[in-house]
Design a protein around this motif. Structure first.
Motif, short mmCIF file in Angstrom:
data_model
loop_
_atom_site.label_atom_id
_atom_site.label_comp_id
_atom_site.label_asym_id
_atom_site.label_seq_id
_atom_site.Cartn_x
_atom_site.Cartn_y
_atom_site.Cartn_z
N GLN A 288 0.84 -1.19 0.00
CA GLN A 288 0.00 0.00 0.00
C GLN A 288 0.88 1.25 0.00
OE1 GLN A 288 -3.54 -0.21 -0.24
NE2 GLN A 288 -2.68 -2.19 -0.82
N PRO A 289 0.41 2.33 -0.60
CA PRO A 289 1.24 3.55 -0.66
C PRO A 289 1.45 4.16 0.72
CG PRO A 289 -0.98 3.98 -1.47
CD PRO A 289 -0.87 2.50 -1.28
N ASP A 290 2.54 4.90 0.84
CA ASP A 290 2.80 5.66 2.07
C ASP A 290 1.96 6.92 2.10
OD1 ASP A 290 4.94 3.87 2.81
OD2 ASP A 290 6.15 4.87 1.28
N LEU A 291 1.62 7.43 0.92
CA LEU A 291 0.79 8.63 0.83
C LEU A 291 -0.12 8.51 -0.39
CD1 LEU A 291 0.14 11.55 1.81
CD2 LEU A 291 1.83 12.34 0.15
N LEU A 292 -1.40 8.80 -0.18
CA LEU A 292 -2.36 8.86 -1.27
C LEU A 292 -2.70 10.32 -1.54
CD1 LEU A 292 -4.45 7.58 -3.22
CD2 LEU A 292 -6.04 7.48 -1.28
N ILE A 293 -2.52 10.74 -2.78
CA ILE A 293 -2.92 12.08 -3.20
C ILE A 293 -4.20 11.94 -4.00
CG2 ILE A 293 -2.32 14.10 -4.60
CD1 ILE A 293 0.60 13.52 -4.04
N PHE A 294 -5.25 12.61 -3.57
CA PHE A 294 -6.52 12.54 -4.28
C PHE A 294 -6.83 13.89 -4.89
CE2 PHE A 294 -11.10 12.75 -4.82
CZ PHE A 294 -11.34 11.55 -5.47
N LEU A 295 -7.03 13.91 -6.21
CA LEU A 295 -7.34 15.14 -6.94
C LEU A 295 -8.85 15.26 -7.08
CD1 LEU A 295 -4.64 14.98 -9.77
CD2 LEU A 295 -4.47 15.98 -7.48
N TYR A 296 -9.40 16.33 -6.51
CA TYR A 296 -10.84 16.54 -6.57
C TYR A 296 -11.18 17.68 -7.52
CZ TYR A 296 -15.61 17.76 -5.48
OH TYR A 296 -16.95 18.04 -5.59
#
Length: 209
Positions: free
Chosen positions: A120-128
Motif C-alpha cells: 500500500q502507498p505511504d501517501l495517497l494524493i486525491f485530486l478533486y
C-alpha cells in the motif's frame, strides 16, 4: 523525501497521470502509469457497458496487479521513490459501479485474494474536481471513446471515491483542483511539492491550489 511510495487518484479527467509524470520528474522517481490503452474492452465498454463491464474490470484488475508485482519484484536501487497514477483499490470501486450484484460478489472474492499481496502507498494524493471541470479535461485530451461519458457516470464515480476516502486509513492529501492548472502554473505545482515535506497522520488532509 518522507514518502517512498506515492499514489495519485481521482476521477476520470482529474489530472492523475499529468501530476504523476511531473512529480516523477521532480523527485527523480520510478514512475508507474496505468496502461489503460492496452485494455481491449475499454472502447467496447463505453459503447455497450452492460455487455463488457465484467471483462473490462477483470482485465484492469489483472493488469494492475501484475504491474504492481513486477514493479516491487525488481526494485530500482537508484530511485528511492515510486510514484503511481492509480491505486489497486480503484478496481473494486469501479466494479461496484459497473457490475451486477452477482458479478460484483465474484469480483470481490478475487480482489480479496489479490489485494493483500501488493504494498500500500505511504501517501495517497486525491485530486478533486467538479464534474463540469472533469468534462472539460476529458474533451481537451480528446480520447475518442471518452467523448460521450455521461455526467451521471462521473457523479457515481465521484461519490464512490469520496465515500472510500472518508472510510480508509491511508494518509491522504486531498487537493482541490477545481480551478487549478498545475501543469502551466508553476507556483501551483510547487505548492504540491512543498506539501510532500510534511508527515501526515492517517486520514484526510486538505490542500487548495
Amino acid at each position: 523525501m518522507i514518502y517512498r511510495f506515492i499514489t495519485i487518484e481521482g476521477n476520470i479527467g482529474a489530472g492523475k497521470t499529468t501530476l504523476a509524470k511531473m512529480l516523477g520528474d521532480r523527485l527523480k522517481a520510478r514512475l508507474m502509469l496505468e496502461q489503460f490503452a492496452d485494455n481491449p474492452f475499454l472502447p467496447k465498454f463505453y459503447e455497450n457497458p452492460r455487455q463488457y463491464a465484467f471483462p473490462l474490470e477483470l482485465f484492469f484488475l489483472a493488469e494492475r496487479y501484475q504491474q504492481l508485482k513486477n514493479m516491487f519484484a525488481k526494485p530500482d536501487l537508484f530511485a528511492e521513490v515510486l510514484v503511481s497514477d492509480y491505486l489497486l483499490m480503484k478496481s473494486l470501486l469501479f466494479a461496484r459501479i459497473n457490475l451486477l450484484d452477482d458479478e460484483y460478489h465474484l469480483f470481490h472474492r478475487l480482489f480479496d485474494i489479490i489485494h493483500p499481496q501488493v504494498p500500500q502507498p505511504d501517501l495517497l494524493i486525491f485530486l478533486y474536481a467538479p464534474v463540469a471541470r472533469l468534462q472539460q479535461n476529458i474533451k481537451k485530451r480528446n480520447r475518442s471513446y471518452e467523448q460521450h461519458i455521461p455526467d451521471e457516470y462521473l457523479f457515481k464515480i465521484q461519490e464512490m471515491y469520496v465515500q472510500f476516502i472518508r472510510q480508509q486509513s491511508l494518509p491522504t492529501l486531498m487537493i482541490d483542483v477545481s480551478d487549478a492548472d498545475f501543469e502551466h502554473e508553476p507556483e501551483q505545482f510547487e505548492q504540491i511539492v512543498h506539501a510532500l515535506d510534511y508527515e501526515y497522520e492517517p486520514g484526510v488532509h486538505y490542500l487548495s491550489l
